[in-house]
Design an enzyme around this catalytic site. Structure first.
Site, mmCIF file in Angstrom:
data_model
loop_
_atom_site.group_PDB
_atom_site.id
_atom_site.type_symbol
_atom_site.label_atom_id
_atom_site.label_comp_id
_atom_site.label_asym_id
_atom_site.label_seq_id
_atom_site.Cartn_x
_atom_site.Cartn_y
_atom_site.Cartn_z
ATOM 1 N N LYS A 117 0.834 -1.199 0.000
ATOM 2 C CA LYS A 117 0.000 0.000 0.000
ATOM 3 C C LYS A 117 0.880 1.264 0.000
ATOM 4 O O LYS A 117 2.105 1.182 0.208
ATOM 5 C CB LYS A 117 -0.934 -0.061 1.214
ATOM 6 C CG LYS A 117 -1.960 -1.217 1.129
ATOM 7 C CD LYS A 117 -2.788 -1.320 2.407
ATOM 8 C CE LYS A 117 -3.864 -2.385 2.313
ATOM 9 N NZ LYS A 117 -4.655 -2.490 3.583
ATOM 10 N N TYR A 120 -12.028 -2.805 -3.603
ATOM 11 C CA TYR A 120 -12.591 -2.996 -2.261
ATOM 12 C C TYR A 120 -14.125 -3.003 -2.269
ATOM 13 O O TYR A 120 -14.741 -2.702 -1.240
ATOM 14 C CB TYR A 120 -12.073 -1.911 -1.318
ATOM 15 C CG TYR A 120 -10.671 -2.170 -0.785
ATOM 16 C CD1 TYR A 120 -10.382 -3.333 -0.052
ATOM 17 C CD2 TYR A 120 -9.644 -1.256 -0.989
ATOM 18 C CE1 TYR A 120 -9.105 -3.572 0.449
ATOM 19 C CE2 TYR A 120 -8.363 -1.497 -0.484
ATOM 20 C CZ TYR A 120 -8.105 -2.654 0.231
ATOM 21 O OH TYR A 120 -6.850 -2.896 0.738
ATOM 22 N N ASN A 122 -1.866 -0.170 7.362
ATOM 23 C CA ASN A 122 -1.316 -1.501 7.656
ATOM 24 C C ASN A 122 -0.467 -2.087 6.526
ATOM 25 O O ASN A 122 -0.287 -3.295 6.428
ATOM 26 C CB ASN A 122 -2.419 -2.453 8.124
ATOM 27 C CG ASN A 122 -3.479 -2.701 7.075
ATOM 28 O OD1 ASN A 122 -3.425 -2.122 5.984
ATOM 29 N ND2 ASN A 122 -4.434 -3.556 7.379
ATOM 30 N N GLU A 152 -8.933 -10.554 -8.194
ATOM 31 C CA GLU A 152 -8.024 -9.413 -8.001
ATOM 32 C C GLU A 152 -6.903 -9.424 -9.032
ATOM 33 O O GLU A 152 -6.520 -8.375 -9.550
ATOM 34 C CB GLU A 152 -7.475 -9.428 -6.564
ATOM 35 C CG GLU A 152 -8.567 -9.092 -5.550
ATOM 36 C CD GLU A 152 -8.158 -9.298 -4.088
ATOM 37 O OE1 GLU A 152 -6.995 -9.686 -3.823
ATOM 38 O OE2 GLU A 152 -9.011 -9.055 -3.208
HETATM 39 N N1 UDP Z 1 -9.644 -1.325 7.456
HETATM 40 C C1 UDP Z 1 -9.767 -0.170 8.211
HETATM 41 N N2 UDP Z 1 -10.540 -0.198 9.338
HETATM 42 C C2 UDP Z 1 -11.176 -1.325 9.751
HETATM 43 C C3 UDP Z 1 -11.040 -2.515 8.986
HETATM 44 C C4 UDP Z 1 -10.270 -2.457 7.837
HETATM 45 O O1 UDP Z 1 -9.206 0.872 7.860
HETATM 46 O O2 UDP Z 1 -11.848 -1.301 10.785
HETATM 47 C C5 UDP Z 1 -8.812 -1.308 6.235
HETATM 48 C C6 UDP Z 1 -7.464 -1.968 6.441
HETATM 49 O O3 UDP Z 1 -6.486 -1.213 5.721
HETATM 50 C C7 UDP Z 1 -7.660 -3.335 5.826
HETATM 51 C C8 UDP Z 1 -8.600 -2.994 4.665
HETATM 52 O O4 UDP Z 1 -9.472 -2.015 5.209
HETATM 53 O O5 UDP Z 1 -6.440 -3.901 5.403
HETATM 54 C C9 UDP Z 1 -9.415 -4.144 4.136
HETATM 55 O O6 UDP Z 1 -10.111 -4.750 5.197
HETATM 56 P P1 UDP Z 1 -10.164 -6.339 5.315
HETATM 57 O O7 UDP Z 1 -11.162 -6.660 6.389
HETATM 58 O O8 UDP Z 1 -10.386 -6.946 3.978
HETATM 59 O O9 UDP Z 1 -8.711 -6.697 5.899
HETATM 60 P P2 UDP Z 1 -7.457 -7.410 5.187
HETATM 61 O O10 UDP Z 1 -7.998 -8.463 4.252
HETATM 62 O O11 UDP Z 1 -6.670 -6.339 4.472
HETATM 63 O O12 UDP Z 1 -6.665 -8.002 6.320
#
Ligand code: UDP
Ligand code: MG
Length: 148
Positions: free
Chosen positions: A9, A49, A112, A126
């Site tokens: 990212k 997303y 993250n 994707e």
């Molecule tokens: N995210 C956030 N707040 C939240 C949950 C998710 O900003 O409460 C962001 C975070 O950057 C995350 C992304 O949204 O990586 C996608 O969420 P997902 O649940 O798909 O998590 P991932 O698959 O990236 O672990």
């Protein structure tokens, strides 16, 4: 062989973590099949997303992803989707184990550092979205040193 979509990212790119992150996947034994530095627009980030469009953090997430270039990659290997998620660590860096990428390099959930597909089917979607031009066809000469 299984493939996954991994994206460093904008914070990961700005913080100079590209080499470190690629090195972790390489050293594990996975094979790099696609790689590009790309800045995506809002519509593209919303598409990537789209499953999260109803979430309260969606707009902030999209702003984050379009805030600078990202490194989009395809990695290949046995169980690479699940193992890739383990290498990345839990979504919230507060819960990510030390030794994982998020555990070692991130603090806040909204910064993250890295994305990884959560299932073989989402990886397929994707990869098609991010690499419409297709990916490289090659086989690492290390194959028989990594797989029995
Ligand atoms: N995210 C956030 N707040 C939240 C949950 C998710 O900003 O409460 C962001 C975070 O950057 C995350 C992304 O949204 O990586 C996608 O969420 P997902 O649940 O798909 O998590 P991932 O698959 O990236 O672990
Ligand atoms: Mg996800």
């Amino acid at each position: 062989m299984e493939q996954t979509f991994i994206m460093i990212k904008p914070d990961g790119v700005q913080r100079g973590l590209v080499g470190e992150i690629i090195g972790r996947f390489e050293k594990k034994g996975f094979t790099l099949k696609g790689l590009k530095l790309i800045t995506v627009d809002r519509a593209f980030a919303e598409r990537h997303y789209s499953d999260l469009s109803a979430k309260p953090f969606f707009n902030g997430l999209v702003e984050y992803i379009i805030s600078g270039p990202v490194v989009a990659m395809v990695w290949e290997g046995k169980n690479v989707v699940t193992t890739g998620r383990k290498i990345i660590g839990a979504t919230n860096p507060a819960d990510s184990a030390p030794g994982t990428i998020r555990g070692d390099y991130a603090i806040d959930i909204g910064r993250n550092v890295i994305h990884g597909s959560d299932a073989v089917e989402s990886a397929r979607k994707e990869i098609a979205l991010w690499f419409p031009e297709g990916i490289a066809e090659w086989r690492s000469s290390l194959h028989s040193w990594i797989y029995e």
